[in-house]
Write an enzyme that holds these catalytic residues in place. Sequence first.
Site, PDB file in Angstrom:
ATOM      1  N   SER A  11       0.848  -1.196   0.000  1.00  0.00           N
ATOM      2  CA  SER A  11       0.000   0.000   0.000  1.00  0.00           C
ATOM      3  C   SER A  11       0.878   1.239   0.000  1.00  0.00           C
ATOM      4  O   SER A  11       2.105   1.164   0.107  1.00  0.00           O
ATOM      5  CB  SER A  11      -0.931   0.024   1.227  1.00  0.00           C
ATOM      6  OG  SER A  11      -0.190   0.195   2.424  1.00  0.00           O
ATOM      7  N   TYR A  61       9.537   8.019  16.426  1.00  0.00           N
ATOM      8  CA  TYR A  61       9.511   7.867  14.967  1.00  0.00           C
ATOM      9  C   TYR A  61      10.663   8.627  14.319  1.00  0.00           C
ATOM     10  O   TYR A  61      11.381   8.081  13.476  1.00  0.00           O
ATOM     11  CB  TYR A  61       8.165   8.380  14.453  1.00  0.00           C
ATOM     12  CG  TYR A  61       8.001   8.349  12.952  1.00  0.00           C
ATOM     13  CD1 TYR A  61       7.703   7.161  12.293  1.00  0.00           C
ATOM     14  CD2 TYR A  61       8.121   9.514  12.202  1.00  0.00           C
ATOM     15  CE1 TYR A  61       7.537   7.139  10.915  1.00  0.00           C
ATOM     16  CE2 TYR A  61       7.962   9.496  10.827  1.00  0.00           C
ATOM     17  CZ  TYR A  61       7.660   8.300  10.189  1.00  0.00           C
ATOM     18  OH  TYR A  61       7.504   8.285   8.827  1.00  0.00           O
TER      19      TYR A  61
END
Length: 256
Positions: free
Chosen positions: A19, A160
Amino acid sequence: MTNDERFAGKVALITGGTSGMGLAVARRLLAEGARVVVTGRDQGRLDAAAKGLDGAGPGADGRVLAVRADAGSLPDLDALMDTVRDRLGRLDVVFANAGTGTFGPAADITEADFDHSVNVNFKGVYFTIQKALPLLADDASIVINASWTLHRGLPIASLYSATKAAVQSLARTLAAELGPRGVRVNSVSPGYIDTPMFRGAVPADEVEGNRAQVASGRIGTPEEVAGAVAFLASADAAYVNGQDLIVDGGLVAAVA
């Protein structure tokens, strides 16, 4: 050579290719003549992605190999590289894309959050490249998916951002290490890109605020990142090495 021939006869591996940006890169390289190997953890999503890619255009059928693999699992990576070696023989392009996003105040991040993010975003990238090394052609190109957050502080993104800074540093050091072989290593740092991960991480009522930060006035598309990756992976970027290409509509460099 036209763009639709840039990767004719080349073999490209895209991790996390079911995706978003990974799928868009697979579609772009396929359209430009490559044979593509896509990976994903979920067999159902992997099968659907492979079916869609097989029907992506004339001549695409038969040039797609889908392999279920968790980027954070070394046994999965070993099996992936064995499959590539047995079926295709070599790799000309690696897009180390598989990643995850864990966001929240630093005070709320758990050890489990930390271990999962580092396992996928850093360990997975590191060992994907390490285990691909014996398969790389002498003029191969590696592109790592980093993030704009390594260039500009973003609240709630400490974990992150740290993992993405690590892989961007990895691109620089591997460029120096693999340069004598003729292998180039670069990274891309996407900004706000309309992917399932973005939509899952950003509440709908905050998307407009994100868009307003971008000098270009809009959220980017996976296809725009795919164009940048295709450039870095191609012979058009033969003298681009150890660089980070920011694909963000001006989010980092300009005040909207």
